[in-house]
Design a protein around this motif. Structure first.
Motif, PDB file in Angstrom:
ATOM      1  N   LEU A 140       4.680  -6.444   3.197  1.00 20.14           N
ATOM      2  CA  LEU A 140       4.150  -5.176   3.690  1.00 20.14           C
ATOM      3  C   LEU A 140       2.638  -5.209   3.624  1.00 20.14           C
ATOM      4  O   LEU A 140       2.057  -5.571   2.602  1.00 20.14           O
ATOM      5  N   PHE A 197       7.197   3.112   0.864  1.00 18.71           N
ATOM      6  CA  PHE A 197       6.187   2.715   1.853  1.00 18.71           C
ATOM      7  C   PHE A 197       6.747   2.804   3.274  1.00 18.71           C
ATOM      8  O   PHE A 197       7.951   2.947   3.474  1.00 18.71           O
ATOM      9  N   ASP A 198       5.859   2.698   4.242  1.00 17.48           N
ATOM     10  CA  ASP A 198       6.228   2.775   5.652  1.00 17.48           C
ATOM     11  C   ASP A 198       6.957   1.495   6.068  1.00 17.48           C
ATOM     12  O   ASP A 198       6.358   0.415   6.147  1.00 17.48           O
ATOM     13  N   ARG A 250      -6.736  -2.327   1.984  1.00 14.30           N
ATOM     14  CA  ARG A 250      -5.594  -3.074   2.510  1.00 14.30           C
ATOM     15  C   ARG A 250      -4.801  -3.653   1.337  1.00 14.30           C
ATOM     16  O   ARG A 250      -5.307  -4.466   0.562  1.00 14.30           O
ATOM     17  N   GLN A 263      -0.500  -2.566   4.314  1.00 14.69           N
ATOM     18  CA  GLN A 263      -0.791  -1.164   4.589  1.00 14.69           C
ATOM     19  C   GLN A 263      -2.123  -0.775   3.953  1.00 14.69           C
ATOM     20  O   GLN A 263      -2.446  -1.214   2.840  1.00 14.69           O
ATOM     21  N   LEU A 274       5.912  -1.197   8.775  1.00 13.02           N
ATOM     22  CA  LEU A 274       4.838  -2.153   8.508  1.00 13.02           C
ATOM     23  C   LEU A 274       5.335  -3.383   7.757  1.00 13.02           C
ATOM     24  O   LEU A 274       4.546  -4.224   7.337  1.00 13.02           O
TER      25      LEU A 274
END
Length: 297
Positions: A252, A237-238, A220, A254, A241
């Motif tokens: 963030l 990054f996504d 994480r 992730q 999220l």
């Protein structure tokens, strides 16, 4: 007029397989010298037409080739196909079977809806042109001789059957069969030093199915950054999220593998991004940054 004749030459050879220069000169009402000049022009456009010498020889079109779109524009291709279909039997034109082949000739799925620009930093000025050469080799099933930066940067000479282009997070890759080594390989386009189109064609084949690699261990990761950096972080990054904290910073969370690729991306984002967790990643990132500083101070 000449562009139309070039198209007719391709149709003629598609239907007949091969012909002599004298026969083609009579068919198109030009000189033998003009026929050979047209053949040279088509070869330069990427259409593999060759001459077989000796008894029974002639000018031939390589079986199973796909024509590059550079010869005719999309509108010109449509106009010619429609004209051929509308005129029907007014002249001894291509048969329905050949019309079908011509239609397939103009369909290059690998090029539809795809625009690739490799001219950015990290690529040579002619990277885009090289990509098109590789794409053409894949589509037309043409061999190639390349120089490749192998392990440790040592140049390798490889004879390839280019099978498929694929794009992943790490960039563009070529799946190919190396005829010299007798093995399938996946090659990074950015490590291809030289690309020389081959003269031979090969029968299409499939790249072997790969077993799914075991999923890497993830950790994480929590990152915090100012709003003005959102566009840059979204590229790495996504974005789904990412949430906003009460102090105005974006955060963030992730689960990702903690590896060199992640560290490289964080270094590229610069000092605006703060690693809140894990502490081990924050310490490693600081160590790498110090090494860069020491090397350049």
């Amino acid at each position: 007029m000449r562009k139309g004749r070039l198209f007719q030459v391709v149709c003629y050879l598609l239907e007949r397989g091969q012909s002599t220069a004298a026969q083609m000169a009579g068919e198109f009402g030009v000189s033998v010298r003009t026929v050979y000049r047209d053949v040279e022009t088509l070869n330069a456009a990427g259409i593999p037409i060759y001459a077989e010498t000796g008894r029974g020889g002639g000018i031939c079109l390589m079986k199973g080739f796909v024509m590059d779109r550079a010869l005719l524009s999309k509108e010109e291709r449509g106009d010619i196909l429609n004209a051929i279909k509308e005129r029907g039997e007014e002249f001894a034109g291509p048969t329905p079977a050949v019309l079908s082949e011509i239609a397939e000739l103009f369909q290059l799925p690998a090029g539809e809806g795809l625009e690739v620009d490799l001219s950015g930093e990290g690529y040579a000025a002619k990277a885009g042109e090289r990509f098109r050469l590789i794409q053409r080799a894949v589509i037309q099933h043409h061999c190639a001789d390349i120089t490749y930066a192998g392990p440790g940067g040592e140049p390798e000479k490889l004879d390839l059957m280019p099978l498929k282009l694929c794009c992943r997070a790490g960039g563009w890759y070529l799946k190919a069969y190396c005829t010299g080594a007798g093995e399938y390989r996946e090659l990074s386009l950015s490590r291809i030093i030289k690309w020389k189109p081959g003269v031979d064609a090969f029968e299409p084949r499939s790249f072997p199915e790969e077993r799914p690699a075991p999923l890497p261990e993830t950790t994480r990761v929590i990152l915090r950054f100012p709003r003005e950096m959102a566009d840059r972080v979204y590229e790495v990054f996504d974005g789904t999220l990412i949430s906003q904290r009460k102090d105005g910073l974006l955060e963030l969370r992730q689960d990702v593998p903690v590896e060199d690729r992640l560290i490289g991306r964080l270094l590229a984002l610069g000092p605006g991004v703060k690693v809140a967790a894990p502490a081990s990643l924050r310490e490693e990132l600081a160590r790498r940054a110090r090494e860069i500083y020491e090397a350049h101070k």
